[in-house]
Design a protein around this motif. Structure first.
Motif, short mmCIF file in Angstrom:
data_model
loop_
_atom_site.label_atom_id
_atom_site.label_comp_id
_atom_site.label_asym_id
_atom_site.label_seq_id
_atom_site.Cartn_x
_atom_site.Cartn_y
_atom_site.Cartn_z
N ALA A 5 -10.62 -6.17 14.97
CA ALA A 5 -10.49 -6.52 13.55
C ALA A 5 -9.08 -6.97 13.18
CB ALA A 5 -10.88 -5.33 12.68
N GLY A 6 -8.10 -6.72 14.04
CA GLY A 6 -6.72 -6.99 13.66
C GLY A 6 -6.18 -8.33 14.08
N ALA A 28 6.24 -14.13 -7.05
CA ALA A 28 6.03 -12.89 -6.28
C ALA A 28 4.55 -12.77 -5.95
CB ALA A 28 6.50 -11.67 -7.08
N GLU A 29 4.24 -12.27 -4.75
CA GLU A 29 2.85 -12.11 -4.34
C GLU A 29 2.75 -11.00 -3.32
OE1 GLU A 29 1.97 -16.02 -2.84
OE2 GLU A 29 2.69 -15.55 -0.82
N GLY A 30 1.56 -10.45 -3.18
CA GLY A 30 1.38 -9.38 -2.22
C GLY A 30 -0.08 -9.08 -1.95
N VAL A 31 -0.34 -8.45 -0.80
CA VAL A 31 -1.68 -8.06 -0.37
C VAL A 31 -1.59 -6.70 0.31
CG1 VAL A 31 -3.52 -8.52 1.29
CG2 VAL A 31 -2.67 -10.36 -0.10
N ALA A 32 -2.57 -5.87 0.05
CA ALA A 32 -2.73 -4.61 0.79
C ALA A 32 -4.18 -4.52 1.24
CB ALA A 32 -2.37 -3.41 -0.08
N ARG A 33 -4.38 -4.18 2.52
CA ARG A 33 -5.72 -4.10 3.08
C ARG A 33 -5.85 -2.82 3.91
NH1 ARG A 33 -5.71 -8.50 5.21
NH2 ARG A 33 -7.13 -9.69 3.89
N ASN A 34 -6.97 -2.14 3.77
CA ASN A 34 -7.21 -0.92 4.53
C ASN A 34 -8.66 -0.94 5.00
OD1 ASN A 34 -7.40 1.63 5.61
ND2 ASN A 34 -6.42 2.66 3.88
N ALA A 35 -8.86 -0.99 6.31
CA ALA A 35 -10.21 -1.04 6.88
C ALA A 35 -10.28 -0.09 8.06
CB ALA A 35 -10.57 -2.46 7.33
N PHE A 53 -9.83 -0.49 13.63
CA PHE A 53 -9.32 -0.43 12.27
C PHE A 53 -8.21 -1.45 12.05
CE2 PHE A 53 -6.83 2.48 14.82
CZ PHE A 53 -5.52 2.18 14.45
N ASN A 54 -7.88 -1.72 10.80
CA ASN A 54 -6.85 -2.70 10.47
C ASN A 54 -6.26 -2.35 9.11
OD1 ASN A 54 -5.23 -4.98 10.20
ND2 ASN A 54 -6.92 -6.29 9.52
N ARG A 55 -4.96 -2.10 9.07
CA ARG A 55 -4.26 -1.82 7.82
C ARG A 55 -3.06 -2.76 7.74
NH1 ARG A 55 -5.27 3.34 10.20
NH2 ARG A 55 -7.09 4.30 9.22
N THR A 56 -3.02 -3.58 6.69
CA THR A 56 -2.01 -4.63 6.57
C THR A 56 -1.43 -4.64 5.17
OG1 THR A 56 -3.27 -5.99 8.15
CG2 THR A 56 -1.56 -7.09 6.89
N GLN A 57 -0.12 -4.84 5.09
CA GLN A 57 0.55 -5.05 3.80
C GLN A 57 1.46 -6.27 3.94
OE1 GLN A 57 1.16 -1.76 5.34
NE2 GLN A 57 -0.86 -1.21 4.53
N THR A 58 1.38 -7.15 2.97
CA THR A 58 2.19 -8.37 2.96
C THR A 58 2.78 -8.55 1.58
OG1 THR A 58 0.73 -9.41 4.59
CG2 THR A 58 2.23 -10.85 3.39
N ALA A 60 1.70 -4.31 9.75
CA ALA A 60 0.30 -4.14 10.10
C ALA A 60 0.17 -3.02 11.13
CB ALA A 60 -0.29 -5.44 10.65
N ARG A 61 -0.93 -2.36 11.07
CA ARG A 61 -1.28 -1.33 12.05
C ARG A 61 -2.75 -1.51 12.40
NH1 ARG A 61 0.28 3.82 13.90
NH2 ARG A 61 -1.47 5.25 14.23
#
Length: 668
Positions: free
Chosen positions: A69-70, A189-196, A214-219, A242-243
């Protein structure tokens, strides 16, 4: 999995491809001599996934590499890795995703405003080696114009069931008040947070979920631009963390080494008797990637600075990338990539009927790997390029021509080896609009691709892909000849587009599997003449004001000149889609049938075919000055167990099973 392609054919039945402008050339998509695929903001809202590869995978001719998934890169016409160049608004992305398919692409689909896939003459502006194509991801991190309001932006929330994913994104743009005609500062300014979590697969697999998927990402990004009537100059800083897990990783390969062209995994490594499959480990044993990417972007454009000059453009990026592969709480391998590139180009006014762009590009990349899987020694790569694109129109004809020259130097730091290559590429294409709404296209490209540092100097165990990779410092450049033919009808109740292509690539560089041991493969980078032949097709018929039915498909056959198949080539694919617009809702039902892939390379297993049912609906409405978009899509609703022929770990990480996604977006 194949994402639901929620096209807006019924809503925009009278729209034509010419309404979409390709930013890289300034030409309408229908006027390009080779296939150009453009996803605008509305299409991206419906197709966006966690990775770039999955976002584009429904486009004809494009599949995804799929590494859990990553990580997932686009596979275009059977080509991936360095043969597909990924850009951030015209500037090389400069992450480490071309090194290995388990390395994530540091481009966030939820922040993209448009995606373009280029081939032929327009692609030579950015890369000679991108034989598959160039993916240009446009974003708004550096404002190019003053916003209509003092503050404007968007916010989006999304949730999915297969992995329990939640994701949110925002974008804000504001301008300084009371700006005069000389210009104004614009801040973005922009940003994303994802937690799966780990995702569920189709029915019939040994586990319900893929361990470690799993996939956890912050941008986040902050940009400032000075905007005038004559252009802009801006700077932006972007940080991504990302993790994500690496499914299919096996410790049983530790200690494996080579004896000549054979693998040996015996007592010396202390692991004889270990299981070598994904099932040998639980989720807690799956290695984890911890990624950090910091990037600075400088972009500018000065329109009409002098007589005969339409515009001067500047693109520059500096990337400081690091990712650690963590096992049992310890960093086992650390990858670093420090790189920068610079592009300066001049677009001239029509001269004897020709308009075009002349540019210079330079790139420097310092890559290193330290630890258990440091299968590539530290390398420095320097590349300098000169390119030219010209376009001429006469009556119903449009002619496009491109020329590019590259020089590259690669240095291996430990062995003090140096390799230099140079390459010249050229492309010529034409568009003939022989009747209103009809066009024929043709292009011929003679291209060159220089070997990458990994292809030259790899030497070691790569457990993420279950390979032992050996480079070849004596590799020469590839030489390719590509023919692309197309025919399209873009107006009326019936629309269609057909493309056929053939690539002859001399000295094609690929990883030949020399030996295998309990799932571990010995890959030797070598060269041989190759042939890629394929097609892409889509036909749509409007049945009424509310209903449209479409058929689409693609296929490619890739083989060496002696007839042997190349590895990890996507299967042939067909699809049937029905679009409707009822009571303000846009709906879609789609069946995608992926055929069995039995044309496989040595030591490669066949991939079974599968079919997937996808449904989707979206609704848009206005509330005052705000616009709301609500969407829902169901993917693989029959919960089919499916494997990607393009993946190194297809049996360890099948495609996602039944998945329901619900999202809402506010534009204000």
């Amino acid at each position: 999995m194949v994402p639901a392609a929620m096209a807006q054919e019924a809503k925009e039945a009278e729209a034509t491809l010419s309404e979409v402008t390709v930013s890289t050339s300034g030409l309408p998509a229908a006027d390009m001599a080779t296939p150009v695929q453009v996803l605008d903001s509305e299409q991206l809202l419906q197709r966006q996934a966690a990775t770039l590869g999955e976002t584009l995978a429904a486009e004809p001719g494009i599949h995804a590499s799929h590494f859990g998934a990553g990580a997932s890169r686009p596979v275009i016409r059977g080509m991936d890795g360095a043969r597909v160049s990924i850009l951030s608004d015209g500037s090389e992305l400069l992450d480490a995703s071309t090194v290995s398919p388990d390395h994530a692409v540091t481009s966030e689909p939820m922040l993209a405003t448009q995606m373009e896939v280029l081939r032929g003459p327009s692609a030579l502006l950015y890369s000679a080696g991108a034989m598959g194509g160039v993916v240009n991801v446009l974003d708004g991190k550096i404002p190019t114009s003053r916003p209509d309001k003092s503050v404007q932006g968007s916010a989006q929330l999304q949730g999915s069931t297969a992995a329990g994913q939640t994701a949110g994104a925002f974008s804000l743009t504001g301008a300084a008040p009371n700006a005069d005609s000389s210009g104004s500062l614009v801040l973005h300014a922009e940003g994303v947070a994802r937690n799966a979590g780990d995702y569920r697969v189709g029915s019939g697999w040994s586990d319900k979920k893929v361990p470690g998927s799993f996939n956890r990402t912050q941008t986040g990004s902050l940009g400032l631009s000075w905007v005038t009537d004559k252009g802009y100059l801006g700077l932006a800083y972007t940080r991504q963390t990302a993790r994500y897990g690496l499914p299919g990783h096996s410790h049983g390969f530790e200690g494996c080494h080579t004896h000549g062209d054979h693998l040996h995994c015996g007592d010396e490594g202390g692991h004889e008797g270990h299981d070598h499959g994904a099932e040998a480990h639980g989720a807690g044993d799956v290695p984890v990637v911890e990624l950090t990417s910091e990037r600075w972007d400088l972009r500018g454009e000065w329109r009409n600075p002098a007589a005969g000059v339409a515009a001067v453009r500047l693109r520059s990026g500096f990337t400081n990338y690091r990712h650690d592969e963590v096992e049992d709480g310890q960093v086992a391998t650390r990858f670093k990539n420090r790189a920068h590139d610079l592009r300066l180009e001049v677009e001239h006014e029509p001269l004897a009927g020709w308009r075009g762009t002349l540019g210079l590009q330079t790139m420097n990349r310092r890559f290193s790997a330290q630890g258990e899987e440091a299968y590539v020694q530290p390398t420095d790569t320097r590349r300098d390029s000169l390119y030219l694109l010209e376009e001429y129109r006469w009556q119903d004809w449009s002619l496009q021509a491109a020329l590019r020259h590259d020089r590259q130097r690669v240095e291996a730091q430990l062995t003090d080896e140096r390799r230099g290559h140079s390459a010249t590429s050229a492309s010529l294409g034409t568009v003939w609009k022989f009747q209103p709404g009809y066009s024929a296209t043709a292009s011929v490209t003679s291209g060159s691709r220089m070997p990458t540092a990994e292809e030259l100097f790899a030497n070691g165990l790569h457990m993420a892909t279950a390979t032992y990779e050996r480079g070849n410092a004596n590799l020469s450049r590839e030489r390719s000849q590509a023919l692309d033919l197309g025919l399209a009808k873009t107006t009326g109740d019936t629309k269609w587009k057909l493309n056929a292509y053939h690539y002859r690539i001399n000295d094609y560089i690929y990883g030949a599997t020399l030996d295998a041991h309990e799932g571990l493969q010995l890959l030797q980078y070598t060269q041989g003449d190759a042939r890629f032949t394929g097609w892409e097709a889509q036909v749509s018929q409007r049945l009424s004001a509310s209903w449209t039915v479409s058929v689409f498909g693609d296929g490619v056959r890739a083989r060496l000149a002696n007839g042997e198949a190349l590895p990890r080539i996507p299967s042939q694919r067909w699809g049937l889609r029905v679009n409707t617009r009822l009571a303000g809702w846009d709906g879609m039902a789609e069946w995608v049938q992926v055929m069995r892939q039995n044309r496989t390379a040595a030591f490669e297993s066949e991939t079974a075919g599968y079919g997937m049912l996808n449904l989707g609906a979206s609704y848009q409405f206005r509330s005052g000055a705000n616009t709301w978009s609500v969407y829902v899509k169901g993917q693989n609703l029959t919960n089919r167990l499916a494997y990607a022929a393009t993946s190194f770990i297809k049996t360890a990480a099948p495609l996602t099973g039944r998945n329901l996604t619900v999202g809402v977006k506010l534009d204000f």
